[in-house]
Design an enzyme around this catalytic site. Sequence first.
Site, short mmCIF file in Angstrom:
data_model
loop_
_atom_site.label_atom_id
_atom_site.label_comp_id
_atom_site.label_asym_id
_atom_site.label_seq_id
_atom_site.Cartn_x
_atom_site.Cartn_y
_atom_site.Cartn_z
N SER A 76 9.78 4.14 2.13
CA SER A 76 11.20 3.77 2.11
C SER A 76 12.08 4.93 1.66
O SER A 76 11.63 5.84 0.97
CB SER A 76 11.45 2.59 1.17
OG SER A 76 10.73 1.46 1.58
N1 SAH Z 1 5.64 0.92 -0.82
C1 SAH Z 1 5.23 1.87 0.19
C2 SAH Z 1 5.91 1.67 1.53
C3 SAH Z 1 5.28 0.61 2.24
S1 SAH Z 1 5.55 0.35 3.95
C4 SAH Z 1 5.43 3.30 -0.27
O1 SAH Z 1 6.00 3.51 -1.34
O2 SAH Z 1 4.99 4.20 0.45
C5 SAH Z 1 4.89 -1.28 3.96
C6 SAH Z 1 3.42 -1.38 3.75
O3 SAH Z 1 3.07 -2.76 3.67
C7 SAH Z 1 2.61 -0.81 4.90
O4 SAH Z 1 1.73 0.17 4.42
C8 SAH Z 1 1.87 -2.03 5.45
O5 SAH Z 1 0.58 -1.72 5.95
C9 SAH Z 1 1.81 -2.94 4.24
N2 SAH Z 1 1.61 -4.36 4.50
C10 SAH Z 1 2.12 -5.10 5.51
N3 SAH Z 1 1.72 -6.39 5.41
C11 SAH Z 1 0.92 -6.46 4.30
C12 SAH Z 1 0.19 -7.53 3.67
N4 SAH Z 1 0.16 -8.77 4.17
N5 SAH Z 1 -0.51 -7.23 2.55
C13 SAH Z 1 -0.52 -5.98 2.03
N6 SAH Z 1 0.14 -4.94 2.59
C14 SAH Z 1 0.86 -5.18 3.71
#
Ligand code: SAH
Length: 226
Positions: A76
Amino acid sequence: MGIWLGLVALSVFGQADYQALRKNMVDTQLKARDISNLATLKAMGKVPRHLFVPEKMRIYAYSDGPLSIGEGQTISQPYIVAYMTQALKLRPGSRVLEIGTGSGYQAAVLAEIVDSVYTIEIVEKLGLKAKKLLKSLDYDNITVRIGDGYHGWKEKAPFDAIIVTAGAEQIPEPLIDQLKDGGRMIIPVGPHRGVRQLVLVQKKGEKVKKKNLMAVRFVPFTRKKE
Ligand code: SAH
């Protein structure tokens, strides 16, 4: 000391001066907007964001937007990370659950502020990479797990704060259950195609209060096939 070259500060050695870029990010993207929580500003000024993005993207790590981290996922925008962190009203003793580890950056920011961070990532490759990086940076108060975050982390519940960094169509019920009385959750909610609302969920006794904070775009919250 360094010279400013567009967005990139160069040290006297011609290397990108990440510390200067980071300070500039805090001043112009966070303080200049509505981020005033000191612990959040301090954490954002400390975590080496450039190490959480692919090597060739490092010089863009402190720019004012999201960046691709591979596997179709994104880290993000710094402002959104700070905004969500600030909205959780964390205290040093807080126990926090994050759904969507991604690069591990948000988890590191949280871990600068609180005692214990639990984070779940559904894409194994990303989760393992984040785990390794966080360990190499000595974040021993972060526990990474690979799995579907829909179910939360029952064994470690209840949590003072929960942060979901993938956009959900609905708020997963198990996450509300795992929030402490007085706890706060922040989660982007809305249809998979289009703009979602960043929702603040506050639990007080039997009552669950929801408040829309702002419109955001997030990669989708996915589910493991049962
Ligand atoms: N917080 C992260 C950005 C995340 S992007 C950072 O600081 O880099 C969103 C993430 O959520 C992705 O990596 C995706 O694979 C994950 N995601 C999506 N659905 C999910 C679920 N049901 N459980 C765990 N992770 C999930």
